[in-house]
Every structure is written in structure tokens, then in C-alpha cells.
Design a protein around this motif. Structure first.
Motif, PDB file in Angstrom:
ATOM      1  N   TYR A   1       0.955  -1.196   0.218  1.00 10.50           N
ATOM      2  CA  TYR A   1       0.053   0.029   0.029  1.00 10.50           C
ATOM      3  C   TYR A   1       0.980   1.290  -0.133  1.00 10.50           C
ATOM      4  O   TYR A   1       2.033   1.375   0.754  1.00 10.50           O
ATOM      5  CB  TYR A   1      -0.758   0.095   1.427  1.00 10.50           C
ATOM      6  N   SER A   2       0.432   2.341  -0.741  1.00 16.49           N
ATOM      7  CA  SER A   2       1.203   3.406  -0.761  1.00 16.49           C
ATOM      8  C   SER A   2       0.343   4.558  -1.414  1.00 16.49           C
ATOM      9  O   SER A   2      -0.622   4.660  -1.662  1.00 16.49           O
ATOM     10  CB  SER A   2       2.436   3.412  -1.672  1.00 16.49           C
ATOM     11  N   ASP A   3       1.137   5.922  -0.962  1.00 19.93           N
ATOM     12  CA  ASP A   3       0.416   7.200  -1.495  1.00 19.93           C
ATOM     13  C   ASP A   3      -0.852   7.427  -1.047  1.00 19.93           C
ATOM     14  O   ASP A   3      -1.656   7.776  -1.787  1.00 19.93           O
ATOM     15  CB  ASP A   3       0.552   7.291  -3.082  1.00 19.93           C
ATOM     16  N   LEU A   4      -1.265   7.538   0.304  1.00 20.39           N
ATOM     17  CA  LEU A   4      -2.375   7.963   0.645  1.00 20.39           C
ATOM     18  C   LEU A   4      -2.561   9.335   0.689  1.00 20.39           C
ATOM     19  O   LEU A   4      -1.762  10.217   1.162  1.00 20.39           O
ATOM     20  CB  LEU A   4      -2.426   7.526   2.266  1.00 20.39           C
ATOM     21  N   VAL A   5      -3.779   9.852   0.099  1.00 19.95           N
ATOM     22  CA  VAL A   5      -4.040  11.063  -0.302  1.00 19.95           C
ATOM     23  C   VAL A   5      -5.330  11.498   0.302  1.00 19.95           C
ATOM     24  O   VAL A   5      -6.454  10.601   0.114  1.00 19.95           O
ATOM     25  CB  VAL A   5      -4.189  11.811  -1.585  1.00 19.95           C
ATOM     26  N   ILE A   6      -5.556  12.195   1.159  1.00 17.66           N
ATOM     27  CA  ILE A   6      -6.792  12.924   1.776  1.00 17.66           C
ATOM     28  C   ILE A   6      -7.197  14.164   1.569  1.00 17.66           C
ATOM     29  O   ILE A   6      -6.413  15.269   1.884  1.00 17.66           O
ATOM     30  CB  ILE A   6      -6.746  12.522   3.407  1.00 17.66           C
ATOM     31  N   GLU A   7      -8.357  14.598   0.808  1.00 23.06           N
ATOM     32  CA  GLU A   7      -8.806  15.807   0.448  1.00 23.06           C
ATOM     33  C   GLU A   7     -10.242  16.050   0.768  1.00 23.06           C
ATOM     34  O   GLU A   7     -11.020  15.328   0.505  1.00 23.06           O
ATOM     35  CB  GLU A   7      -8.548  16.130  -0.824  1.00 23.06           C
ATOM     36  N   PRO A   8     -10.489  17.502   1.375  1.00 18.75           N
ATOM     37  CA  PRO A   8      -9.488  18.410   1.691  1.00 18.75           C
ATOM     38  C   PRO A   8      -9.219  17.937   2.993  1.00 18.75           C
ATOM     39  O   PRO A   8      -9.656  16.975   3.915  1.00 18.75           O
ATOM     40  CB  PRO A   8     -10.550  19.470   1.746  1.00 18.75           C
TER      41      PRO A   8
ATOM     42  N   VAL B   1      -6.830   3.203  -5.795  1.00 20.96           N
ATOM     43  CA  VAL B   1      -8.119   3.206  -5.172  1.00 20.96           C
ATOM     44  C   VAL B   1      -8.692   4.373  -4.524  1.00 20.96           C
ATOM     45  O   VAL B   1      -8.000   5.210  -3.915  1.00 20.96           O
ATOM     46  CB  VAL B   1      -8.067   2.050  -4.125  1.00 20.96           C
ATOM     47  N   ARG B   2      -9.896   4.627  -4.875  1.00 23.44           N
ATOM     48  CA  ARG B   2     -10.692   5.994  -4.609  1.00 23.44           C
ATOM     49  C   ARG B   2     -11.886   5.564  -3.486  1.00 23.44           C
ATOM     50  O   ARG B   2     -12.857   4.751  -3.939  1.00 23.44           O
ATOM     51  CB  ARG B   2     -10.835   6.713  -5.789  1.00 23.44           C
ATOM     52  N   PHE B   3     -12.039   6.389  -2.625  1.00 16.33           N
ATOM     53  CA  PHE B   3     -13.399   6.197  -1.646  1.00 16.33           C
ATOM     54  C   PHE B   3     -13.695   7.762  -1.350  1.00 16.33           C
ATOM     55  O   PHE B   3     -13.075   8.711  -1.342  1.00 16.33           O
ATOM     56  CB  PHE B   3     -12.988   5.597  -0.416  1.00 16.33           C
TER      57      PHE B   3
END
Length: 805
Positions: A552-559, A620-622
């Protein structure tokens, strides 16, 4: 359709309206022939069609159908698409058999691993349960067939299930026991919802207006039919007022008349009856519009789907030294009577008559390397006691093999509808066999066939453990696909496997009774408790291994900051770092970093099953909405978010978190957080400890008042709600029971032993009012009333009433 429905309602007589509110027999609604309204068949599911060959009562055989894996196995797939496809197949089989409503799925929470019906339920987690139930419902109803989401609500044990009063605090009810139903209702709109037998906080579910009308209809917007579980109605008029439309089965003509009398006396507003009838007519019209005469489903395609589902739901719990998948040329000792006589489904109302059944032994004999596989029985499924000769034969087979594959688990006597397990242990014959074979050959693979968690005292001796659950008619084929790597295990546990029963938070209060059960653990069910209390499980919620590996890598949380009405976008990358194609179930949990109200350590809020070739990487997007961060506030009677930081946790299980990040969520500010602070009266809920010893005074404070269990009915206080077991306190009751039990055995003489045991157990705990339905109308209402008088010591009045029938 609405105009057509209203026109039909207006043409019905009062007596006809009342008649539509109960069944014609055990499985059909009533027809109104003069208006062209046919009867509709409702029949058991949920993992296969159980259409009985007669409609009088529960006895008798059923027609052949495809037996898919039970819900415990399907849930371990964590696969919405698979559940939808299984639902489509079930819908097709219903069309062929002219069934209008399939009675399932079951969305009750697995409060304790001991519930005898856990194999029919999905999960300990309401989000997962609601998503999977919704997917199955969508699949069935896409074929024009209705479903029945059950058992609504707080139905989590089989012991005294027909009369038990479940005392549960409001937060736990909303966050745990209703949330899965809410998600399934809003996601899929089941045509019917089935109410439970039990009472909820003092009121039978069938008469619980809070559940059936205020929450289900007014809050969730449900517009379908509410049907009773079979024999769950205590007071027909009260149930109708509460929101129950259809009583099943319907062999009490007095109940139809009670509705008529209530309308004529003014006790019941006819508009309430009209609304129920309108919903029932809609169900009938939907059935008529989708009826498919001459329809035939593809049996072979359904069998292939059953095999696929068994593969997808199998969970590789342990795989030391990479012993699995098995290598070509290995000599295999196949051990365990389950290999020839598989345990592939549970007992009770969901028991399917499969048109085909693959067992592990027969399938092994079709393999190219069949000559390398030897079989030893190992144990006798008819007894718990170890058989020294069978164990010796198994050990000799293991010594001559490279690997011993042992099929073990729970026999039919251990779990069924109608009674709960009394411990988490497997039969001694199975445990002793595994331990001794492991001494004969250290390369042991244990394949578990069971509907719920078991203790594993031999876990250190087994190189690999494959949880097959109750895998349906294709389990024997699926097993060899999994063992030889033709299919890569990709299931994950939808429930925690504790090391021992004492670790389970509900153990001290399960099943309790005989009249009441306290849900003292409140919101701390399953992993919510184990993670908060720091209790190490044998295998955690969401756990499952693979023959490959994932990064698993590169977690992005917006905003990075959002208000409580905002949407949070999450993305990350996952890569198959092994040499074999596989599927990974990614799980997203949310943690309130610091809360005023007590909350779990983390809660599941999203998941997905991602298929990856070797070396392949996907994004993967949620999207998480407000509800993902909310708790149910009992003061404002609404879902609230407390302002503060929340952690987003991405993991391979509840205990294997791979990525994390923080976000600030702003609450509404409508409620002063100070009212949520209950640290002083509820310290055990803020800091739960192993053993979950919640003092009664704390639960009473959480519940809002002292919990008082209903008294056991005794001579002079017996009513139609008294159980058969209760009236056995008096001579008349004991005599009646002996006569009734003998008659039940005669009526069910052609029934298999598993079902007969469930019937006899249910008979003992059944309220007297159920005798009419349970005997196909042979025992009428006047006889029941006379029996009550007789047992209360009013012999002459009782005999006169019984004879007056």
C-alpha cells in the motif's frame, strides 16, 4: 400503479381487507379471486431456495435447488458484485418455482460467536453487513422477485428467541443493531422486511411502533411490506397499529376478525388498515408483473457460481513456511469424514435440498494426481468421542504422506437454528485427531467446516489453516482449487475469532434469560471491543492471507479540513508484489482521535476488493460522507459529529493498518459537547477492560433506568404468551407437553434429525399462541385459551372452553 392500488382498495370489503393481512397457509398470502388478485408464495432462503412440497406446516421435504455458501462464507468474500450475482441466481430459481418473495437475507449482528444461527448472518460489523445484504437484495430483486430483510431487530440469539426481551441502550441499537438494516433498506429497498420474534426494550418487535413505523418508515423512508416472522404476532390489532402489515402464517381466522371488530368499534382507524392493504396489493401486483411461466434457470451455471462463491469466501488464516499451495508430486493424506460427508450448510429453516453436492473425496479422485491421495476417516461424525482406531489409521496415513490435509470443524449437533452453542470448542474427536496427526507428520493443513468461530488449541501445530466455512454444494470442488493454487484465497474474516470464549465481550450476558437479556457491552461488539480493550484475538476482523503479497502507498486525503456536511475524498495505491495473481480486500477505518463521548478505537467505513496481476498497481478511491464520522446522540435524537481531528486508517485488517492520515472535521455546534461527557457515571465504557465486566449500575445509567427482567410465568399468571416450558410447572402442562411432543414426532417422522431437533427445541420455548400455526391449525384459539385456564387452576372453565371449539 398507485392509482390502480387505490382503486382496488376502494373495491375491497372490510372483511377482504382484513383477510389480506394474514396468510392463507404456511407459505402463501390470501387471494381475492373476484378482483383477480392471486396468492403470493413466500419461501425460505437466504443462500438457496427451500420450497416445500406441501404448505400446511414446516414438515415435509423441499424441491431441489442450488445450495450456495451460507452468509458467513459469502460475507468473508467482502465482494458486493459476487453477492449481487448470487442474488440474481437466487432470483432466477424463484422465477422457475413461482416464488414471489425469498425470505432473506439475514442482517442480524453477530453479537456472540455462540448464536446458533450465525451461519445465516453476515458480520459483527453493521457497515459490512448492510452493504452485503443490500447487494444480495439488489440481485434477487433485479429478477422481479421480492426479498425479506430479516430479522428486524436486535435478534441475536436462538435461546428463548420467541419471547426474550432484549434490553439494549439507544446508542447501541442505532449504531450497531439497526445501522446494517438502515443501510440495506436505503441501498436496495427490499420489498418486505421481516420483524423478529423477540421483544425489544419491553415491546414485541411485531408490536413495536418505534421500530416498524417511526424508524423504518418515517426516518428511513421505507415503503414496502412489513411481515411477521412465522408465529411472531402476539396481539394482531396492536401489531397492525404499530406497522405490521402481514401476519404469517395465517391460520388464525380469529385474528382477521379481530381486525374487523377493531375497525367497527372505532379502536382501529380504517385508514391504518387501508395503508397496510395498499402495501400488500403493491406486493401482489409486483409479483403479477414479474411472473415468468415456463422459466428455467441454467443449473450448471449456478453450480459454477456456487463453486466460485466458495472460493471467494474461503479465508486463509495461517500459512507457515508457504506450505500452501500444495506442490505437484506431493503425497497427500486426506483425513476426516467431512471429506466424504461434507458439512456444507447449517440446519433449520434455511436448509436447502441441493440438486448436486461435490464432496472433497470424490473431487480428489478426479484429479490427475489422484493416485497420490489416500483417505482416512479420522472421526465419526455421529459422535464427539475420539475413536482410537480411526485416529491410528489417520496417523499411519499421515506418516506415509508428505502433507496431511484434515477436514474438521463443527458437526450438525453443534450449530443450528433453534438453539445456541454452549461453548466455542470443536468436537473432542476433531481436536484430538489434529493434535495426534500433527505429531505423526508436522506438515498439517487444517480445513475448517463451520458456521462460526471455534477455539483452536492445536493452532501451533498446524502449518496452515484454511477457513472454508459452510461452503455450499460446490465446496468440495472449491477446496482443491484453493489447495493447489488454481484459485488464490482472497476471503477475509467478517467476524473476529477470539482465542477463547471468555474474551468475547457479550459472554457474561449471553444468552441470559429466560425472559430477558442485557446488552451491557453496548457498542463494543466484536473488533470494536477487542481493539478498544487491548484484547489480542486469535485472528482479527478483516484478516485473511493470500498466496501473493500486496503493498500500500501514497495515501491522499482531500480536503485536509472539512465541515460536517462535506465529503472527504481518499485515494491510495496498491500493488501486487508477488508472483501470482490475487485479490486484496482493502479496508478503511475511521478513528475519532479525542472524543467527549465514549467511542470505539476504530470503525469500518469503506472497503473494496481489488484484483491485481503480478506487479500490477491500481489506484483506489473512496468518498466518506458525514455519517462516517458521526455517532448517534441520544439527546438530540440525531447523528452528530464532534469537532476535532479524525484519523483515516487504511489496512489489510482491523489490526494490520498500512496507511494513516489525519483530517479535521467541524461539527454542527447545535449540541453542547458537555452533555456527551459521561466519564463519571460510565467509566467502564470509556475504558473497557478484558472480560468486559460492566457493573449493572453503569448499564442502568446508560440504559436510562433500572433494567427489570420480566417475571417467569407461574400458575395463576399464565397467558397465551407463556411458553410450553413455563406451563410444564403444573401437571396439566406436563401432560399436554407429552401429548404434543409425541404428536410432533409423528408429524415429522420423515424429517431429518437436524431439523427435528430444531423443531423440538423450538416447541419447548414456543409461546402457547404459536400452537395454532405450528400445528397447521389443528389446535385452535379456543383450545389454547382453555389450556391457559386449565393450567391456571380453573379446570372447569378450561375444559368447557376447550370442548366448545
Amino acid at each position: 400503479m398507485e392509482e390502480q392500488i387505490r382503486e382496488i382498495v376502494n373495491r375491497l370489503t372490510l372483511q377482504e381487507k382484513a383477510s389480506l393481512c394474514s396468510g392463507e397457509d404456511y407459505w402463501h398470502t390470501k387471494a381475492i379471486e373476484r378482483l383477480g388478485l392471486p396468492s403470493v408464495m413466500l419461501t425460505d432462503g437466504p443462500h438457496g431456495l427451500r420450497k416445500q412440497k406441501q404448505s400446511k406446516d414446516f414438515s415435509g421435504g423441499s424441491y431441489e435447488a442450488t445450495c450456495f455458501p451460507t452468509a458467513s462464507c459469502l460475507a468473508a468474500s467482502w465482494d458486493r458484485d459476487l453477492l449481487r450475482r448470487v442474488g440474481e441466481a437466487l432470483g432466477e430459481e424463484c422465477l422457475q418455482e413461482d416464488v414471489g418473495v425469498l425470505l432473506g437475507p439475514g442482517a442480524n449482528i453477530k453479537r456472540s460467536p455462540l448464536c446458533g444461527r450465525n451461519f445465516e448472518y453476515f458480520s459483527e460489523d453493521p457497515f459490512l453487513s448492510g452493504e452485503l445484504a443490500g447487494a444480495l437484495i439488489q440481485g434477487v430483486q433485479s429478477k422481479g422477485v421480492g426479498t425479506s430483510l430479516k430479522h428486524f431487530a436486535v435478534n441475536n440469539q436462538e435461546s428463548n428467541r420467541m419471547t426474550i426481551d432484549a434490553f439494549v441502550d439507544e446508542r447501541a441499537m442505532r449504531e450497531i443493531y439497526l445501522a446494517g438494516f438502515e443501510r440495506a433498506v436505503k441501498k436496495a429497498g427490499p420489498r418486505t422486511v421481516m420483524c423478529a420474534y423477540n421483544k425489544v426494550n419491553g415491546t414485541y418487535a411485531s408490536q413495536n411502533r418505534l421500530l416498524l413505523t417511526q424508524i423504518l418508515r418515517e426516518e428511513w423512508g421505507y415503503d414496502g411490506v412489513v411481515v411477521s416472522d412465522w408465529g411472531a404476532v402476539s396481539d394482531r390489532v396492536a401489531a397492525l397499529k404499530a406497522g405490521l402489515d402481514l401476519e404469517m402464517p395465517g391460520v388464525f381466522p380469529e385474528n382477521d376478525q379481530a381486525i374487523v371488530d377493531a375497525v367497527r368499534s372505532g379502536e382501529l382507524d380504517e385508514s391504518v388498515l387501508d395503508e397496510a392493504v395498499a402495501r400488500l396489493i403493491k406486493l401482489i401486483l409486483q409479483y403479477m408483473a414479474n411472473k415468468a411461466d415456463g422459466y428455467r434457470f441454467d443449473r450448471e451455471a449456478h453450480h459454477r457460481l456456487a463453486v466460485e462463491a466458495a472460493c471467494e469466501g474461503a479465508v486463509l488464516l495461517k500459512n507457515e513456511d508457504g506450505i500452501l499451495p500444495l506442490k505437484k508430486g506431493m503425497r497427500i493424506a486426506l483425513i476426516g469424514e467431512f471429506a466424504k460427508h461434507p458439512r456444507y450448510q447449517g440446519a433449520g429453516s434455511s436448509m436447502v435440498n441441493p440438486w448436486r453436492l461435490d464432496n472433497a473425496y470424490d473431487q480428489a479422485m478426479t484429479l490427475p494426481n489422484a493416485s497420490d491421495i489416500t483417505y482416512a476417516r479420522g472421526y465419526d461424525i455421529r459422535t464427539d468421542a475420539p475413536d482410537r482406531q480411526l485416529i491410528e489409521e489417520a496417523c499411519n496415513a499421515a506418516k506415509a504422506a508428505d502433507v496431511a490435509v484434515i477436514l474438521a470443524g463443527l458437526t450438525d449437533d453443534y450449530e443450528s437454528e433453534g438453539f445456541d452453542r454452549i461453548h466455542m470448542r470443536m468436537p473432542p474427536a476433531h481436536n484430538v485427531l489434529i493434535a495426534e496427526v500433527a505429531r505423526a507428520n508436522p506438515n498439517v493443513v487444517v480445513v475448517l467446516c463451520n458456521g462460526a468461530p471455534v477455539e483452536m488449541p492445536w493452532i501451533g501445530s498446524a502449518k496452515a489453516v484454511l477457513e472454508l466455512y459452510l461452503s455450499g454444494q460446490g465446496g468440495g470442488t472449491a477446496l482443491w482449487k484453493l489447495l493447489y493454487g488454481k484459485a488464490n484465497p482472497c476471503g477475509k474474516l467478517a467476524e473476529t475469532f477470539p482465542e477463547k470464549l471468555e474474551d468475547c465481550p457479550a459472554t457474561a450476558w449471553f444468552p441470559m434469560g429466560p425472559k430477558g437479556v442485557e446488552y451491557r457491552e453496548s457498542i463494543y461488539v466484536g473488533y470494536r471491543f477487542y481493539d478498544k480493550a487491548g484484547v489480542k484475538p486469535l485472528f482479527p476482523f478483516g484478516h485473511g492471507l493470500s498466496y501473493t503479497s500486496f503493498a500500500y502507498s501514497d495515501l491522499v486525503i482531500e480536503p485536509e479540513k472539512t465541515d460536517e456536511n462535506g465529503i472527504l475524498n481518499i485515494s491510495f495505491r496498491i500493488r501486487n508484489t508477488g508472483s501470482m495473481a490475487g485479490k486484496e480486500i482493502v479496508q478503511v477505518y475511521v478513528r475519532d482521535v479525542e472524543s467527549t463521548i465514549f467511542r470505539p478505537d476504530k470503525e469500518l467505513k469503506e472497503f473494496a476488493k481489488i484484483s491485481l496481476e503480478p506487479g500490477e498497481e491500481k489506484e483506489v478511491r473512496f468518498r466518506l460522507d458525514r455519517r462516517a464520522f458521526a455517532f448517534y446522540d441520544t439527546h438530540s435524537k440525531s447523528w452528530q459529529v464532534e469537532s476535532g481531528e479524525f484519523e483515516i486508517l487504511v489496512g489489510a485488517s482491523s489490526r494490520d493498518i498500512r496507511l494513516s492520515g489525519r483530517v479535521r472535521i467541524e461539527g454542527t455546534g447545535e449540541v453542547d459537547p458537555a452533555v456527551w461527557d459521561k466519564r463519571e457515571p460510565l467509566p467502564s465504557y470509556y475504558h473497557p477492560k478484558p472480560g468486559c465486566n460492566i457493573p449493572k449500575q453503569e448499564f442502568d445509567a446508560l440504559y436510562g433506568k433500572p433494567v427489570v427482567h420480566p417475571p417467569i410465568h407461574r400458575k395463576g399468571t399464565f397467558t397465551p404468551d407463556s411458553t410450553i416450558n413455563e406451563i410444564r410447572q403444573v401437571l396439566a402442562g406436563r401432560i399436554f407437553y407429552r401429548i404434543l411432543a409425541a404428536a410432533a414426532r409423528r408429524m415429522n417422522r420423515d424429517t431429518d434429525e437436524k431439523t427435528l431437533r430444531m423443531i423440538m427445541q423450538s416447541l419447548d420455548e414456543a409461546p402457547l399462541r404459536q400452537l395454532n400455526q405450528n400445528t397447521g391449525g389443528r389446535i385452535g384459539k379456543k383450545m389454547i385459551e382453555g389450556l391457559v385456564l386449565l393450567c391456571n387452576g380453573k379446570r372447569l372453565k378450561g375444559l368447557a372452553k376447550m370442548l366448545s371449539r
